[in-house]
Each structure stands twice: as structure tokens, then as C-alpha cells.
Design a protein around this motif. Structure first.
Motif, PDB file in Angstrom:
ATOM      1  N   LEU A 279     -54.282 -10.275  53.801  1.00  0.00           N
ATOM      2  CA  LEU A 279     -52.729 -10.277  54.617  1.00  0.00           C
ATOM      3  C   LEU A 279     -52.221 -11.148  54.670  1.00  0.00           C
ATOM      4  CD1 LEU A 279     -56.063  -9.253  55.474  1.00  0.00           C
ATOM      5  CD2 LEU A 279     -54.641  -8.432  57.621  1.00  0.00           C
ATOM      6  N   LEU A 280     -51.306 -10.546  54.468  1.00  0.00           N
ATOM      7  CA  LEU A 280     -49.903 -12.465  54.600  1.00  0.00           C
ATOM      8  C   LEU A 280     -49.037 -12.192  56.281  1.00  0.00           C
ATOM      9  CD1 LEU A 280     -48.784 -14.496  53.823  1.00  0.00           C
ATOM     10  CD2 LEU A 280     -46.766 -12.922  52.853  1.00  0.00           C
ATOM     11  N   ILE A 281     -49.253 -13.106  56.826  1.00  0.00           N
ATOM     12  CA  ILE A 281     -48.451 -12.630  58.593  1.00  0.00           C
ATOM     13  C   ILE A 281     -47.595 -13.817  58.491  1.00  0.00           C
ATOM     14  CG2 ILE A 281     -50.748 -12.125  59.669  1.00  0.00           C
ATOM     15  CD1 ILE A 281     -51.218 -14.892  60.476  1.00  0.00           C
ATOM     16  N   ALA A 282     -46.715 -13.380  59.073  1.00  0.00           N
ATOM     17  CA  ALA A 282     -45.258 -14.207  58.885  1.00  0.00           C
ATOM     18  C   ALA A 282     -44.588 -14.602  60.589  1.00  0.00           C
ATOM     19  CB  ALA A 282     -44.140 -13.445  58.393  1.00  0.00           C
ATOM     20  N   VAL A 283     -45.064 -16.326  61.472  1.00  0.00           N
ATOM     21  CA  VAL A 283     -44.975 -16.215  63.024  1.00  0.00           C
ATOM     22  C   VAL A 283     -44.283 -17.081  62.794  1.00  0.00           C
ATOM     23  CG1 VAL A 283     -46.639 -17.396  64.100  1.00  0.00           C
ATOM     24  CG2 VAL A 283     -47.562 -16.095  62.992  1.00  0.00           C
ATOM     25  N   ASP A 284     -43.077 -17.024  63.728  1.00  0.00           N
ATOM     26  CA  ASP A 284     -42.074 -17.391  64.225  1.00  0.00           C
ATOM     27  C   ASP A 284     -42.346 -18.799  65.583  1.00  0.00           C
ATOM     28  OD1 ASP A 284     -39.573 -19.284  65.396  1.00  0.00           O
ATOM     29  OD2 ASP A 284     -38.187 -17.391  64.227  1.00  0.00           O
ATOM     30  N   PRO A 285     -42.745 -19.217  66.100  1.00  0.00           N
ATOM     31  CA  PRO A 285     -43.353 -20.523  67.660  1.00  0.00           C
ATOM     32  C   PRO A 285     -41.491 -19.658  68.313  1.00  0.00           C
ATOM     33  CG  PRO A 285     -41.621 -22.006  65.936  1.00  0.00           C
ATOM     34  CD  PRO A 285     -42.185 -21.019  65.110  1.00  0.00           C
ATOM     35  N   ARG A 286     -40.670 -18.847  67.920  1.00  0.00           N
ATOM     36  CA  ARG A 286     -39.551 -18.963  68.846  1.00  0.00           C
ATOM     37  C   ARG A 286     -40.099 -16.825  68.940  1.00  0.00           C
ATOM     38  NH1 ARG A 286     -34.604 -20.665  65.000  1.00  0.00           N
ATOM     39  NH2 ARG A 286     -36.399 -19.514  63.940  1.00  0.00           N
ATOM     40  N   ASP A 287     -40.594 -16.597  68.647  1.00  0.00           N
ATOM     41  CA  ASP A 287     -40.950 -14.791  68.911  1.00  0.00           C
ATOM     42  C   ASP A 287     -42.404 -15.199  68.715  1.00  0.00           C
ATOM     43  OD1 ASP A 287     -40.732 -12.208  67.877  1.00  0.00           O
ATOM     44  OD2 ASP A 287     -39.440 -12.220  66.435  1.00  0.00           O
ATOM     45  N   PRO A 288     -42.370 -14.009  69.585  1.00  0.00           N
ATOM     46  CA  PRO A 288     -43.882 -13.775  70.234  1.00  0.00           C
ATOM     47  C   PRO A 288     -44.951 -12.786  69.726  1.00  0.00           C
ATOM     48  CG  PRO A 288     -42.498 -12.739  72.427  1.00  0.00           C
ATOM     49  CD  PRO A 288     -41.219 -13.662  70.397  1.00  0.00           C
ATOM     50  N   ARG A 289     -44.126 -11.879  68.578  1.00  0.00           N
ATOM     51  CA  ARG A 289     -44.102 -11.013  67.613  1.00  0.00           C
ATOM     52  C   ARG A 289     -44.373 -11.294  65.980  1.00  0.00           C
ATOM     53  NH1 ARG A 289     -38.839  -7.493  67.094  1.00  0.00           N
ATOM     54  NH2 ARG A 289     -38.919  -9.911  67.006  1.00  0.00           N
ATOM     55  N   THR A 290     -45.555 -10.882  65.637  1.00  0.00           N
ATOM     56  CA  THR A 290     -46.197 -11.470  64.389  1.00  0.00           C
ATOM     57  C   THR A 290     -45.905 -10.298  62.863  1.00  0.00           C
ATOM     58  OG1 THR A 290     -47.805 -12.337  65.184  1.00  0.00           O
ATOM     59  CG2 THR A 290     -48.062 -12.534  62.688  1.00  0.00           C
ATOM     60  N   ARG A 291     -45.314 -10.627  62.251  1.00  0.00           N
ATOM     61  CA  ARG A 291     -45.254  -9.623  61.356  1.00  0.00           C
ATOM     62  C   ARG A 291     -46.105  -9.804  60.353  1.00  0.00           C
ATOM     63  NH1 ARG A 291     -40.392 -11.480  63.628  1.00  0.00           N
ATOM     64  NH2 ARG A 291     -39.282 -10.015  63.752  1.00  0.00           N
ATOM     65  N   VAL A 292     -46.812  -8.504  59.986  1.00  0.00           N
ATOM     66  CA  VAL A 292     -47.842  -8.389  59.124  1.00  0.00           C
ATOM     67  C   VAL A 292     -47.857  -7.714  57.636  1.00  0.00           C
ATOM     68  CG1 VAL A 292     -50.283  -7.786  59.219  1.00  0.00           C
ATOM     69  CG2 VAL A 292     -49.739  -7.940  61.276  1.00  0.00           C
ATOM     70  N   THR A 293     -47.987  -8.490  56.667  1.00  0.00           N
ATOM     71  CA  THR A 293     -47.910  -7.361  55.288  1.00  0.00           C
ATOM     72  C   THR A 293     -49.116  -7.327  54.589  1.00  0.00           C
ATOM     73  OG1 THR A 293     -45.744  -8.826  55.358  1.00  0.00           O
ATOM     74  CG2 THR A 293     -46.688  -7.899  52.994  1.00  0.00           C
ATOM     75  N   GLY A 294     -48.684  -5.753  53.413  1.00  0.00           N
ATOM     76  CA  GLY A 294     -49.669  -5.677  52.552  1.00  0.00           C
ATOM     77  C   GLY A 294     -49.336  -4.297  51.873  1.00  0.00           C
ATOM     78  N   GLN A 295     -49.901  -4.019  51.520  1.00  0.00           N
ATOM     79  CA  GLN A 295     -50.044  -3.004  50.319  1.00  0.00           C
ATOM     80  C   GLN A 295     -51.077  -2.033  50.663  1.00  0.00           C
ATOM     81  OE1 GLN A 295     -49.842  -4.303  46.397  1.00  0.00           O
ATOM     82  NE2 GLN A 295     -50.402  -2.041  45.423  1.00  0.00           N
ATOM     83  N   ALA A 296     -51.065  -1.038  49.945  1.00  0.00           N
ATOM     84  CA  ALA A 296     -52.107  -0.107  50.701  1.00  0.00           C
ATOM     85  C   ALA A 296     -51.979   1.343  49.345  1.00  0.00           C
ATOM     86  CB  ALA A 296     -51.590   0.724  51.348  1.00  0.00           C
ATOM     87  N   VAL A 297     -52.645   1.507  48.852  1.00  0.00           N
ATOM     88  CA  VAL A 297     -53.113   2.408  47.708  1.00  0.00           C
ATOM     89  C   VAL A 297     -54.108   3.571  47.757  1.00  0.00           C
ATOM     90  CG1 VAL A 297     -52.782   0.387  45.946  1.00  0.00           C
ATOM     91  CG2 VAL A 297     -55.351   1.010  46.816  1.00  0.00           C
ATOM     92  N   PRO A 298     -54.310   4.087  47.414  1.00  0.00           N
ATOM     93  CA  PRO A 298     -54.769   5.891  47.726  1.00  0.00           C
ATOM     94  C   PRO A 298     -56.167   5.886  46.970  1.00  0.00           C
ATOM     95  CG  PRO A 298     -52.675   6.785  46.825  1.00  0.00           C
ATOM     96  CD  PRO A 298     -52.857   4.790  46.250  1.00  0.00           C
ATOM     97  N   VAL A 299     -56.842   6.158  47.852  1.00  0.00           N
ATOM     98  CA  VAL A 299     -58.127   6.260  47.187  1.00  0.00           C
ATOM     99  C   VAL A 299     -58.866   7.386  46.465  1.00  0.00           C
ATOM    100  CG1 VAL A 299     -61.026   5.804  48.883  1.00  0.00           C
ATOM    101  CG2 VAL A 299     -58.830   5.020  49.266  1.00  0.00           C
ATOM    102  N   PRO A 300     -59.015   7.584  45.221  1.00  0.00           N
ATOM    103  CA  PRO A 300     -59.504   8.381  44.323  1.00  0.00           C
ATOM    104  C   PRO A 300     -60.946   9.082  45.024  1.00  0.00           C
ATOM    105  CG  PRO A 300     -59.236   6.967  42.881  1.00  0.00           C
ATOM    106  CD  PRO A 300     -58.956   5.916  44.423  1.00  0.00           C
ATOM    107  N   ARG A 301     -60.932  10.359  45.314  1.00  0.00           N
ATOM    108  CA  ARG A 301     -61.735  11.168  45.305  1.00  0.00           C
ATOM    109  C   ARG A 301     -63.291  11.506  44.633  1.00  0.00           C
ATOM    110  NH1 ARG A 301     -60.536  17.385  48.078  1.00  0.00           N
ATOM    111  NH2 ARG A 301     -63.058  16.881  48.198  1.00  0.00           N
ATOM    112  N   ARG A 302     -64.176  11.440  44.601  1.00  0.00           N
ATOM    113  CA  ARG A 302     -65.031  11.356  44.125  1.00  0.00           C
ATOM    114  C   ARG A 302     -65.679  12.811  43.550  1.00  0.00           C
ATOM    115  NH1 ARG A 302     -66.677   6.193  46.745  1.00  0.00           N
ATOM    116  NH2 ARG A 302     -66.503   4.354  45.270  1.00  0.00           N
TER     117      ARG A 302
END
Length: 302
Positions: A279-302
Motif C-alpha cells: 500500500l502506498l499512502i500520500a500524506v500532506d501536513p496541510r491536508d487532513p485527507r490521505t490518498r491510498v494507492t494500490g493495484q487489484a487483480v481478478p482472483v481466478p476461480r478454482r
């Protein structure tokens, strides 16, 4: 009116559990479906009530499933609810990333807005050169307060930890990024790796205080942390990747003054349970919000 965005040629990761709801399965915060945190995604839940959604989430069995209850394809705005196998949660970061990637694969990359019980969550999606889709969610405003001694003592007792197991430079806090999380910093990587807690006792402590997870972290460097997130209140021993806790942790770092200028912090989670997540978070001391970045991939059915 819920938009029909369910069309796809890839049926490998689909299933139809109870109530006829088609469920997509994605693993978030990873490029490998055997890693990350799997989430269920229901793109058309307009006919399901809360009890039905919880039943679907229980049948899916993941820590959370995201349900689109209404939406507009033209404006790319969707109403979303999240359910664990046991209960509804106000916000779930990894299911948000999974949902955003699923929508981007059907509607094309771009901006998406999700209306969640925790508030409005803007999400930016973009495709890498290899076609993999990444999502960046912007959290609701975060906040963080010092944890009370009684809160910490009860949690340490359930974990089987002692005060000496904590890093004194990173004090315990209750941090919010859509949900409340108790943040405890381990003094060593070995302490973080050795997690064997009392499930029922910790669940009772968390329910008493309204915490969604306990965010156990270890600081490798100023820009890299390792995390584990017990989640007994959701019926899950541990979350492999927790976007909501990562958002709250961004607020924790900002409140402690550990981020003095805009920057990013990497969080490695899930490694100790065999599902490594990034997980990658972007934090700005002047902004109370956090930006969270990530990838997602399908989970194959077995």
C-alpha cells in the motif's frame, strides 16, 4: 438507478451465491492474485437489502464485500455499502480499490466518485503500460488522538503483549480514516511477526471502543512501515491489506508531526500470513485527507 456495468468476457472470477447476486472476486494491493487482500464486488446490488448483503458477504467469506446499490455510468458516481461476514462497515479501503478497478475495466480508466456510509470517496484510476489498473482513493478527513491507558492495557492483554513490546517513539493512538483503528507500534519486527492473540477477548475490547481493526505497525524507516491488522470484529483473524487503516495511519503520522512536507509512505502488510501486500499512502501536513494507492487483480476461480 443502478447502472449495468457487469459486462465482461472474463468469467473466471465470477460466481453467483445466494440471492442471485453476481459476485466478482479481486485481490487488492497486489499484482499477484495469491497475494493481497481478496474482496468481493457486487456491481448490481439494487435488489438486495442489508440482510441479503450480509448473507452474500458471509457466503463469499472474504473480510469485506463491496455492494453497488445505485449509480450513474454517465457521471461515474456510485453508491456503495460494505459488509464483512458478520456486519456492515462504514468504509473498506481494499474493497474500494477492488471495486474501482472492476469499474475501470468496464467503463475505462478515469475519475470515479463513491458515496459510502463514511462519506464521499473520490477515486482516480489509471492503467499502467502493461494494462494493469491502479486506483488511488482519497479518504474522508482523518483525525488521531492519544489512546487512553485503559484502552492500551486491555488491548495489550488480549494480544499477549507487554508495554515493553511497544516503540516509545510512536505512541498509541486511536486514528480515524473512515473507521476508528487503534494504532500500536511494535518495538521490533520480530514482535510484529509473532502474533498469536485471544480472538474473543480482542473482539470484545474492539466492540467496546468501536474499533474496526487494531493497526499493528513496525517502522523500518521514515518512509516504510510494516503492518498487521487483527480484525476479529469482522469474523476474520487478520486482514492481509487494510486500506482504511492505511488512511487512518496517514492521519496518525500527520498528527505526530512525522510528515513535515507532502510525501509518500510505503506500507508492507500480509507478509507474515503469506499474502504480501503493498500500500502506498500520500500524506500532506496541510491536508487532513490521505490518498491510498494500490493495484487489484481478478482472483481466478478454482
Amino acid at each position: 438507478m443502478t447502472t449495468d456495468v457487469t459486462g465482461t468476457n472474463d468469467v473466471e472470477h465470477r460466481s453467483e451465491p445466494a440471492f442471485g447476486a453476481e459476485v466478482l472476486r479481486y485481490s487488492a494491493f497486489t499484482a499477484d492474485p495469491s497475494g493481497g487482500n481478496p474482496a468481493g464486488v457486487v456491481l448490481d446490488a439494487s435488489g438486495l437489502d442489508a440482510a441479503a448483503m450480509r448473507a452474500v458477504a458471509a457466503e463469499v467469506g472474504y473480510s469485506e464485500t463491496a455492494f453497488v446499490t445505485a449509480g450513474d455510468e454517465r457521471t461515474r458516481r456510485f453508491r456503495v455499502r460494505y459488509f464483512s461476514p458478520l456486519a456492515e462497515v462504514a468504509f473498506c479501503g481494499h474493497a474500494t480499490v477492488a471495486l474501482a478497478v472492476a469499474l475501470a475495466e468496464r467503463l475505462g480508466p478515469g475519475e470515479i466518485v463513491l458515496d459510502t456510509p463514511a462519506g464521499e470517496i473520490p477515486v482516480s484510476t489509471a492503467a499502467d503500460e502493461d494494462g494493469a489498473v491502479r486506483a488511488t482513493l482519497t479518504s474522508v478527513p482523518t483525525r488521531s488522538r492519544p489512546a487512553l491507558a485503559a484502552e492500551v492495557d486491555a488491548t495489550l492483554g488480549a494480544l499477549g503483549w507487554s508495554p515493553a513490546d511497544l516503540d516509545p517513539a510512536l505512541p498509541p493512538h486511536v486514528a480515524f480514516g473512515g473507521n476508528d483503528h487503534l494504532v500500536l507500534a511494535a518495538a521490533s519486527r520480530a514482535r510484529l511477526a509473532d502474533l498469536d492473540y485471544d480472538f474473543d477477548t480482542l473482539a470484545e475490547v474492539m466492540r467496546r471502543h468501536g474499533w474496526t481493526t487494531v493497526d499493528l505497525v513496525w517502522r523500518e524507516s521514515a518512509a516504510r512501515f510494516h503492518a498487521r491488522n487483527p480484525f476479529p470484529v469482522g469474523g476474520v483473524v487478520e486482514d492481509p491489506a487494510t486500506g482504511a487503516a492505511a488512511a487512518a495511519f496517514g492521519g496518525y503520522l500527520r498528527e505526530l508531526g512525522l510528515v513535515t512536507r507532502p510525501g509518500t509512505v510505503a506500507i508492507r502488510q500480509g507478509e507474515d500470513m503469506g499474502r504480501p501486500s503493498d500500500l502506498l499512502i500520500a500524506v500532506d501536513p496541510r491536508d487532513p485527507r490521505t490518498r491510498v494507492t494500490g493495484q487489484a487483480v481478478p482472483v481466478p476461480r478454482r
